[in-house]
Each structure stands twice: as structure tokens, then as C-alpha cells.
Scaffold this active site. Structure first.
Site: not given
Ligand SMILES: [Zn+2]
Length: 280
Positions: A83-84, A182, A231-232
Site C-alpha cells: 500500500d501507499h 481513516g 481499499n479498506v
Molecule cells: Zn490510501
């Protein structure tokens, strides 16, 4: 069993009548069985994403080995996604360690620099059949310690998205269309018109970040109009911690720690199953 890249896994998902893939952040290794249980219960392929913080905490090799081994023994087609990440060297490490998909996040850069770096990541990834996600526009909220303030949110434009995709050939693109990283208390407002226009202009899978704060109805609409990866991250963490707070409170110090973690994992499985069903 080999790990699938995103494009391959999306094909499996579509064959099994899913409209999109949920990509679920794993926060610690103890949580991992819950993800495979949810995939088995829903007959869904599984996309697990790892923040750079979690990768540093657990180590790439452990993650690759554990996830590959479970994918094989449970017979669940699985993609392991970084991720990121805005550090090219860290992306290279993940690719070499066996991650099957990576996200390069150059959304804080100007578009030319973002394009140039994304192309560099694609050059590293292609020879190993690893898929690449990029991001354009600034999504609000905070993730893995990095925050984007309300006034710095910028929505992805159709023109920029088309230019970016044409110039990079990226596999999937995260766009800023109203969701927030978030977010747990409020509900995000997705800009469906913008989404439909970007889908039409780019014709590649689009990614929605900040899936926790999206209402079920908005989510169903979004996956119908071009979102292929959702995305979770926060939701599983919240369920796990909530459950642990309750069981630890009641437990004794000489109870096996498993007694505390199994109910927490069950809560995570439930939320994963619920999310996965939304993508049918
Ligand atoms: Zn993200």
C-alpha cells in the site's frame, strides 16, 4: 501456489461474479487467519495490502511466506499488495521479496514528476509480473502517519487522469473523488459524476481509498460505475481493538492469549465477509 497480481486477481473476481475487489489492510500477523476465513466463506479471491509500517514491523519475507503458504493450503487466489509507498527503493525491496502488486504514491508531487516516478516503478515491476497502482489528486485524512488536511484535498480531474494513464500505462489508478482515509465517524460523499467521467476517459481499473467511511449504498454505486479496487483499512483495526478491549478486560493474566485473540479475529472475519458481499 503463486501469488496473483492485481490484474489476474480481478479476472478471477469477475469470473466469480464480483464487481470489484476489496483490498484489505493487514495490521498484524495474528489477524491473518481471519482474512483467509472470510475469503473461504465468500468463495472470494483475496487481496491483502500492507502499509510500509506493517512491512517494516513484520518483514517482507515473513509476510510473503505466510501469505503464500496460506493461499496454497486454503486454495484461495491471493494478491499481496504494498500500500501507499513513495520511496522507490522500498518498492524495489517489496518487489524483490515477492509482493505481487505495489502502489507508488506520487500524489504529493506535480503531475510530471509523478508520471516520471510511476514509469520508473513500472520498469521495475513489469519483468516480475507485478502490477502497479498510482495515485492522482490528494485524498484527505491520515494513513500510516501521513496526513492530508481538509484544505489540501484536491479532487482528480478527468484531463489529468487521462494524461497520466496515457503517459504511464499504469495498471490501476487511485483517484480522489470525495473519500477520506481513516474516516470512521462520518460518511464520505462520493462524486459519482466525476467517477463516471474518469472511467470513460481512462478505461483502466480505478481505485477507491478510504473505503471504511463509505456507506453501503454509495459503495455499490461506485463499483457499478468504474471502481475495481476498494481499499479498506481502518474498519478491521477498529473491530479487532474493540473486541480485544472487551475480552482483555474480562480475562485473567494466565488465560492463553489465544482466548483473547480468537474473538477479535472472528469480529474481523465478520466485517470482511460483510464488505466482500457488497462487491457482488
Ligand atoms: Zn490510501
Amino acid at each position: 501456489m503463486k501469488l496473483y497480481n492485481f490484474t489476474e486477481l480481478l479476472q478471477v473476481a469477475k469470473q466469480r461474479d464480483f464487481k470489484a475487489l476489496g483490498s484489505f489492510n493487514l495490521h498484524c500477523l495474528e489477524m491473518l487467519p481471519a482474512y483467509f476465513k472470510a475469503a473461504e466463506k465468500t468463495n472470494s479471491p483475496l487481496m491483502i495490502q500492507i502499509s510500509t509500517g506493517t512491512a517494516k514491523y513484520l518483514g517482507h519475507k515473513l509476510l510473503v511466506d505466510a501469505i503464500r503458504s496460506l493461499a496454497e493450503s486454503k486454495n484461495v487466489p491471493t494478491c499481496l499488495h504494498l500500500d501507499h509507498c513513495s520511496d522507490l527503493a522500498a518498492i524495489q525491496i517489496a518487489i524483490e521479496a515477492g509482493f505481487s502488486s505495489v502502489m507508488y504514491d506520487g500524489s504529493h508531487l506535480d503531475i510530471e514528476e509523478n508520471i516520471a516516478n510511476t514509469r520508473r516503478v513500472i520498469d521495475m515491476a513489469r519483468p516480475l509480473n507485478v502490477s502497479v497502482e498510482a495515485e492522482l489528486g490528494a485524498i484527505g485524512g491520515s494513513e500510516d502517519g501521513k496526513a492530508v488536511a481538509q484544505e489540501d484535498i484536491s479532487f482528480t480531474t478527468v484531463e489529468d487522469a487521462k494524461r497520466f494513464v496515457d503517459a504511464t500505462g499504469v495498471d490501476m489508478l487511485a483517484i480522489s473523488i470525495g473519500t477520506v482515509h481513516g474516516l470512521y465517524t462520518g460518511k464520505a460523499q462520493i462524486q459519482h459524476q466525476r467517477l463516471a467521467e474518469i472511467t470513460e476517459a481512462t478505461k483502466i481499473p480505478l481505485v477507491l481509498h478510504g473505503g471504511t467511511g463509505v456507506s453501503d449504498e454509495d459503495m455499490r454505486l461506485a463499483v457499478r460505475s468504474g471502481i475495481d479496487k476498494v481499499n479498506v483499512g481502518t474498519e478491521m483495526n477498529v473491530q479487532w481493538v474493540n473486541q480485544c478491549k472487551q475480552t482483555f478486560e474480562k480475562g485473567k493474566v494466565n488465560d492463553s492469549v489465544r482466548n483473547f485473540l480468537v474473538p477479535a479475529n472472528d469480529a474481523v472475519t465478520d466485517v470482511l465477509v460483510e464488505k466482500i458481499q457488497l462487491f457482488r
